[in-house]
Design a protein around this motif. Structure first.
Motif, mmCIF file in Angstrom:
data_model
loop_
_atom_site.group_PDB
_atom_site.id
_atom_site.type_symbol
_atom_site.label_atom_id
_atom_site.label_comp_id
_atom_site.label_asym_id
_atom_site.label_seq_id
_atom_site.Cartn_x
_atom_site.Cartn_y
_atom_site.Cartn_z
ATOM 1 N N LEU A 1 -8.671 4.132 5.609
ATOM 2 C CA LEU A 1 -8.180 4.986 4.523
ATOM 3 C C LEU A 1 -9.302 5.388 3.576
ATOM 4 O O LEU A 1 -9.423 6.555 3.185
ATOM 5 C CB LEU A 1 -7.085 4.266 3.740
ATOM 6 C CG LEU A 1 -5.679 4.357 4.299
ATOM 7 C CD1 LEU A 1 -4.746 3.420 3.550
ATOM 8 C CD2 LEU A 1 -5.169 5.770 4.214
ATOM 9 N N GLY B 1 -11.561 7.925 5.208
ATOM 10 C CA GLY B 1 -10.917 9.235 5.205
ATOM 11 C C GLY B 1 -11.001 9.907 3.845
ATOM 12 O O GLY B 1 -11.266 11.108 3.740
ATOM 13 N N LEU B 2 -10.813 9.131 2.784
ATOM 14 C CA LEU B 2 -10.943 9.685 1.431
ATOM 15 C C LEU B 2 -12.382 10.084 1.137
ATOM 16 O O LEU B 2 -12.624 11.089 0.450
ATOM 17 C CB LEU B 2 -10.436 8.680 0.401
ATOM 18 C CG LEU B 2 -8.923 8.426 0.430
ATOM 19 C CD1 LEU B 2 -8.553 7.317 -0.542
ATOM 20 C CD2 LEU B 2 -8.155 9.685 0.127
ATOM 21 N N GLY C 1 -10.787 13.810 8.054
ATOM 22 C CA GLY C 1 -10.235 13.035 6.946
ATOM 23 C C GLY C 1 -8.781 12.652 7.154
ATOM 24 O O GLY C 1 -8.393 11.494 6.949
ATOM 25 N N ILE C 2 -7.967 13.613 7.578
ATOM 26 C CA ILE C 2 -6.555 13.314 7.825
ATOM 27 C C ILE C 2 -6.412 12.364 9.006
ATOM 28 O O ILE C 2 -5.587 11.446 8.973
ATOM 29 C CB ILE C 2 -5.762 14.618 8.055
ATOM 30 C CG1 ILE C 2 -5.627 15.369 6.750
ATOM 31 C CG2 ILE C 2 -4.387 14.333 8.631
ATOM 32 C CD1 ILE C 2 -5.006 16.735 6.882
ATOM 33 N N CYS D 1 -7.321 8.847 7.734
ATOM 34 C CA CYS D 1 -6.288 8.336 6.827
ATOM 35 C C CYS D 1 -5.031 7.938 7.592
ATOM 36 O O CYS D 1 -4.461 6.862 7.362
ATOM 37 C CB CYS D 1 -5.951 9.369 5.762
ATOM 38 S SG CYS D 1 -7.202 9.550 4.496
ATOM 39 N N GLY E 1 -5.608 4.819 9.535
ATOM 40 C CA GLY E 1 -5.511 3.668 8.639
ATOM 41 C C GLY E 1 -4.070 3.283 8.364
ATOM 42 O O GLY E 1 -3.722 2.096 8.339
#
Length: 122
Positions: free
Chosen positions: A16, A19-20, A50-51, A54, A57
């Motif tokens: 996560l 990704g952020l 990124g998505i 995320c 995660g």
């Protein structure tokens, strides 16, 4: 919590956060690049990666269940649709761009094209 749950939680949190971080780098790229195709490329690649990170995660944190399957299907849909939409937007920008000489040499491109307008003569 057992050791396995802690490892799963830490792996999911790492995905996560990465990704952020990709989203943050994407935003910097979108605001720093001057040419629209460069900005669009940064946005499309950043969104896809990124998505994906995320959601991966979230899959790891949630465990393997029906919700994880749905998240994986969302990842697959985004991986197929984002590059296609970016490509179509890029083609639209190239065909309707009025300041093309600023970004690439039109005369050099015209010299490389065959006389038949790109169509093979039979």
């Amino acid at each position: 919590m057992t050791v396995f749950e802690w490892v799963r939680f830490l792996a999911g949190a790492a995905l996560l956060l990465s990704g952020l971080a990709i989203f943050l780098i994407e935003m910097i790229g979108v605001f720093r690049f001057k040419y629209v195709l460069n900005r669009m490329h940064a946005a499309a690649m950043g969104d896809t990666l990124g998505i994906g990170l995320c959601f991966l995660g979230l899959i790891v944190m949630w465990g393997f269940c029906f919700t994880s399957l749905k998240l994986f299907l969302v990842i697959a849909f985004l991986w197929f649709s984002s590059p296609v939409s970016s490509h179509l937007i890029a083609r639209l920008e190239v065909t309707t761009n009025e300041d093309q000489k600023k970004h690439f040499d039109i005369e050099a491109l015209d010299e490389k094209l065959p006389e038949s307008g790109g169509k093979e003569e039979l």
